[in-house]
Design a protein around this motif. Structure first.
Motif, PDB file in Angstrom:
ATOM      1  N   LEU A 113      80.663  68.703  60.931  1.00 53.80           N
ATOM      2  CA  LEU A 113      81.158  67.658  61.824  1.00 53.80           C
ATOM      3  C   LEU A 113      80.299  67.427  63.065  1.00 53.80           C
ATOM      4  N   THR A 490      87.308  64.138  61.008  1.00 53.75           N
ATOM      5  CA  THR A 490      86.497  64.010  62.214  1.00 53.75           C
ATOM      6  C   THR A 490      86.597  65.273  63.051  1.00 53.75           C
ATOM      7  N   SER A 549      92.383  62.366  62.565  1.00 57.33           N
ATOM      8  CA  SER A 549      91.128  61.872  61.985  1.00 57.33           C
ATOM      9  C   SER A 549      91.207  60.386  61.661  1.00 57.33           C
ATOM     10  N   HIS A 556      83.501  59.635  62.956  1.00 60.64           N
ATOM     11  CA  HIS A 556      83.088  60.597  61.928  1.00 60.64           C
ATOM     12  C   HIS A 556      81.569  60.632  61.829  1.00 60.64           C
ATOM     13  N   VAL A 560      77.505  62.202  56.943  1.00 58.18           N
ATOM     14  CA  VAL A 560      78.503  62.849  56.096  1.00 58.18           C
ATOM     15  C   VAL A 560      78.082  62.853  54.632  1.00 58.18           C
TER      16      VAL A 560
END
Length: 583
Positions: A113, A490, A549, A556, A560
């Protein structure tokens, strides 16, 4: 050699073996990677034995048998959950976690994260979980040395703390890998041999284990009550009490009628041969109650208790830092999966034997049911059973010594793994990440739980460990499961879930350890939730992580997709690389 000297010699031999094997591993430890993850060089066979060695704690070696002796069928959910938790770990966490290349759970949080603040929160959670889990290890050491040698209860925590600190400070993960693998086989031998001997005696004598309860004592027995307890008395004949009963001082007074009696600490009960044993309130009072499920573990709302135990033990395994860090030591994700599969087999084999000893304990040491200190069943049942059989009475001291060696191995192995996790988190996230910092963190982390263990002395070992599992299941488990499998997580959502789940489960655990379950303070649903918080706090943590989140979806991480590819694609595609401490 009499029983006490032989037992002392066995304890000393097990402790010395731990130190000597640790010193051998110390020779191979040079770098920070050696101390944290054994330079990721441990194969599945060694690692599975080491994981099993550190996972089979005081709760497994002593507590499981004690709870089965005390509460019967519902206590079986503890060994089932402790083992089944590895199925979840195998399916959802082991391989992706290893492929992440992280060194610690906080390191994984930052990798996934990209938040240094989240890493700090995860570090605090790791330290709290490991500290809560260290408490019953030290607690069990105090119980074992007091029961076997009559030493003051503080000697056990101090002794185990010193030995563990020496090993961890000396060689870190590489050192304790050899120690823990050895200790698994020692613990298996130490619990399997007495269980099989007792099984042979029961089969030879044709004992009726399904007979009526409570059991009767075979000879005149004196029992000292060391903590306040309420007992149920089915048949008062042959029972004489000296001390405080229901708030009144008595001396050599018989109990007048069946019913429940509150006994204060310092009270002594003298049971004539053949007298029916009083049983701590809440424990099954008849044979059919013990064999039937649904009675819980004392107190109200037994169905909720069982559900919460299942959630805590199954999901808590996925959040135990000292177990998770072991998968970082595997060379690759495939080795991590093979390790988890082997652990399931090793744990399944082990848990057969404390289950047997728990069943036999009611027959051979029924007096333990009076005080509620059934955790001593494994320590006392083998020598009590064999000592009462004249043909094999000579085996009693040897069995007592063997069990003692296994018990000390249980405390040392698990404590070592937990201290590695504490030292790794503190050294990389608070200090400078050097070998010296690791050693300082290990010294501090090994000392702090000692006074906490003395405060928790009245709580059963498996109950104490179950509370630590509840904290892990309410914090690190949601972080790992959602971090590995949900792209929408997140940093804000993860931090909020860690804080809410950690505070809720941590407060419940603290109240339980401090005695907040007293009927004068709590009752009904509040007492059930405080004693068994996982069924409430785990869903709460997951919901908070998901909701927050969703509300912070714009934050975010941009990379990812790369993180997911690194965790889920095979290593030979070249997507992953091991992170260095502090990266």
């Amino acid at each position: 050699m009499t029983a006490a000297p032989l037992t002392a010699a066995a304890l000393l031999a097990a402790a010395l073996a731990t130190v000597v094997i640790g010193l051998y591993g110390n020779r191979l430890s040079r770098t920070t990677s050696d101390f944290l993850v054994a330079s990721r060089s441990i194969g599945p066979q060694w690692n599975a034995a080491a994981i099993s060695g550190e996972y089979l704690s005081a709760a497994s070696f002593l507590g499981v048998a004690g709870l089965i002796a005390k509460y019967g069928a519902d206590a079986l959910w503890y060994p089932v959950g402790f083992t089944a938790g590895y199925l979840g770990l195998l399916l959802f966490v082991a391989a992706p976690l290893r492929r992440s290349g992280a060194y610690t759970v906080p390191d994984f949080a930052e990798f996934r994260l990209g938040s240094v603040r989240l890493r700090k929160v995860a570090m605090l959670v790791v330290v709290v979980v490991c500290t809560f889990y260290l408490v019953p290890q030290y607690q069990g050491a105090g119980l074992a040395l007091k029961t076997l040698l009559g030493l003051p209860v503080w000697v056990g925590p101090v002794t185990v703390g010193v030995i563990v600190i020496v090993n961890v400070v000396g060689g870190g993960m590489r050192s304790i890998t050899f120690v823990q693998a050895f200790q698994y086989w020692l613990k298996l031998t130490a619990i399997a041999v007495p269980a099989l001997v007792l099984l042979a005696l029961v089969l030879r004598d044709g004992s009726d284990l399904g007979g009526p309860l409570p059991p009767r004592v075979g000879q005149e027995t004196t029992v000292a009550v060391e903590t306040d307890v309420v007992v149920g008395v089915a048949a008062p004949a042959g029972i004489v009490v000296t001390g405080t009963v229901d708030g009144r001082s008595v001396a050599d007074a018989p109990l007048g009628a069946p019913g429940e009696y509150a006994l204060a600490a310092g009270t002594t009960l003298r049971l004539a041969a053949g007298a029916v044993t009083p049983v701590v309130a809440g424990a099954p009072g008849a044979g059919e109650d013990r064999l039937a499920s649904g009675g819980g573990l004392g107190g109200d709302h037994p169905t909720y208790q069982v559900l919460s135990i299942i959630i805590a033990t199954f999901l808590g395994t996925m959040g135990l830092p000292h177990v998770l860090v072991r998968f970082y030591t595997n060379p690759d994700g495939r080795a991590a999966r093979r390790t988890a599969l082997a652990v399931i087999a090793l744990l399944s084999l082990f848990y057969l034997f404390p289950t047997l000893l728990g069943v036999f304990a009611r027959q051979f040491v029924p007096q333990l049911l009076i005080t509620g200190t059934a955790d001593a069943a494994v320590l006392l049942a083998p020598s009590a059973a064999v000592g009462g059989a004249s043909a094999v009475a000579w085996l009693a001291p040897a069995l007592a010594a063997l069990v003692a060696a296994g018990a000390i191995a249980a405390f040392l192995a698990t404590s070592s793994g937990l201290l590695i996790s504490i030292a790794g988190a503190l050294s990389t996230d608070v200090l400078g990440g050097r070998v010296r910092d690791f050693r300082v963190a290990a010294l501090v982390g090994g000392i702090v739980p000692v006074p906490l263990a003395l405060l928790a002395s009245s709580l059963e070992l498996s109950r104490s460990v179950g509370l630590a599992f509840a904290v892990a299941a309410s914090t690190l488990c949601p972080l790992l499961v959602l971090g590995v499998w949900w792209r929408g997580l997140t940093a804000a959502g993860a931090a909020a879930g860690l804080v809410v789940g950690g505070v809720a489960s941590g407060v419940a655990t603290t109240l339980s350890i401090a005695g907040g379950l007293d009927d004068d303070l709590l009752g009904g649903w509040p007492a059930a939730i405080v004693g068994y918080p996982a069924a409430v706090t785990v869903p709460l943590a997951f919901v908070v992580m998901v909701v927050v989140s969703r509300c912070t979806a714009a934050t975010h991480p941009a990379d990812v997709a790369r993180s997911f590819a690194r965790m889920h694609l095979p290593e030979h595609l070249g997507m992953g690389a091991d992170r260095l401490p502090g990266d």
